[in-house]
Design an enzyme around this catalytic site. Structure first.
Site, PDB file in Angstrom:
ATOM      1  N   ASP A   1      38.384  53.761  50.961  1.00  0.00           N
ATOM      2  CA  ASP A   1      39.231  54.194  49.854  1.00  0.00           C
ATOM      3  C   ASP A   1      38.704  55.513  49.292  1.00  0.00           C
ATOM      4  OD1 ASP A   1      40.594  51.384  49.417  1.00  0.00           O
ATOM      5  OD2 ASP A   1      38.432  51.019  49.442  1.00  0.00           O
TER       6      ASP A   1
ATOM      7  N   GLU B   1      37.946  50.830  57.382  1.00  0.00           N
ATOM      8  CA  GLU B   1      38.892  51.049  56.291  1.00  0.00           C
ATOM      9  C   GLU B   1      38.090  51.482  55.075  1.00  0.00           C
ATOM     10  OE1 GLU B   1      41.166  49.970  52.619  1.00  0.00           O
ATOM     11  OE2 GLU B   1      39.181  49.310  53.261  1.00  0.00           O
TER      12      GLU B   1
ATOM     13  N   HIS C   1      36.349  52.467  45.783  1.00  0.00           N
ATOM     14  CA  HIS C   1      37.612  51.730  45.639  1.00  0.00           C
ATOM     15  C   HIS C   1      38.218  51.856  44.248  1.00  0.00           C
ATOM     16  CE1 HIS C   1      40.134  48.206  44.726  1.00  0.00           C
ATOM     17  NE2 HIS C   1      40.529  48.324  45.982  1.00  0.00           N
TER      18      HIS C   1
END
Length: 244
Positions: free
Chosen positions: A36, A34, A49
């Protein structure tokens, strides 16, 4: 079988959202990554992020006000001095080139709920298609308009809205926006919600699960995936459940 996604890579032990964190997540046998993305002043998609670089790098300022060249001069491992040499903020393209020969799945979170980066979805879709990764990528965001836009632009790429608040029958909501998954805060979940969603055909991937007992509960509930800072812990919990 539930999957283990490494949240921002193996971020429990390595600088979040960096190539070393992603590489170490792979070494830890995570099933997915995962990450960002934000967009620089000159339109490059970079993996970070926060909207500002202050917390995770040696620099300061908003990502959207820095060029890609300026972003690359920053040290994303400055908090790990003595343990790691300088680590750069990666470009999304750099990451996709790395992940392509692996078997990993990737959850790309659009960080466009504070600033609406014009063209972010288009650029990400173009890169994912260029590297032939449409079947191994999930787009998620707290900006559900962005999720709908992504589906309209690339219906072949899975989408999943992120939730930090409870939603009544989230599987119905997901279906309404053409998503095939939901990514709720794990505190919103119980086994009934998980089972109802999964039985409806909506995959549940909970974030960010770092507690051993909570991991066990969610994995036993038949969740599609957990997103964790510590893939080693999650894999150990899963192995123990398999052997009981």
């Amino acid at each position: 079988m539930s999957l283990i996604f490494a949240h921002r890579g193996y971020s429990a032990q390595f600088p979040e959202n960096t190539m070393i964190a992603f590489q170490q997540a792979k070494e830890a046998n995570a099933d997915g990554i995962e990450l960002d993305i934000q967009m620089t002043k000159d339109g490059e998609l970079v993996i970070i992020h926060d909207e500002k670089v202050d917390r995770t790098t040696s620099g300061s300022g908003y990502v959207k006000e820095l060029s890609f060249k300026e972003i690359r001069t920053l040290d994303a491992a400055y908090k790990y001095k003595g343990k790691l040499h300088k680590v750069q903020i990666p470009a999304l393209e750099e990451f996709l080139e790395w992940i392509k020969p692996t078997a990993l799945t990737c959850n790309i979170e659009f960080k466009n709920n504070l600033f609406v980066y014009a063209g972010m979805e288009d650029k990400a879709i173009e890169l994912v298609r260029r590297y032939g990764l449409s079947e191994r990528v999930i787009f998620s965001s707290f900006n559900h308009y962005s999720i709908v836009n992504s589906y309209r632009l690339a219906p072949e790429i899975e989408t999943a809205p992120l939730f930090s608040d409870g939603i009544y029958q989230p599987w119905i909501y997901a279906e309404a926006i053409k998503a095939t998954g939901i990514h709720p805060n794990h505190r919103l979940l119980n086994s009934q919600i998980i089972k109802a969603s999964e039985n409806y055909g909506i995959k549940v991937r909970a974030y960010t699960v770092n507690n051993e007992k909570r991991l066990q509960y969610l994995l036993e509930s038949g969740i599609s995936a957990v997103i964790t800072d510590d893939p080693v812990l999650a894999k150990n919990v899963m192995s123990r459940l398999k052997n009981t």
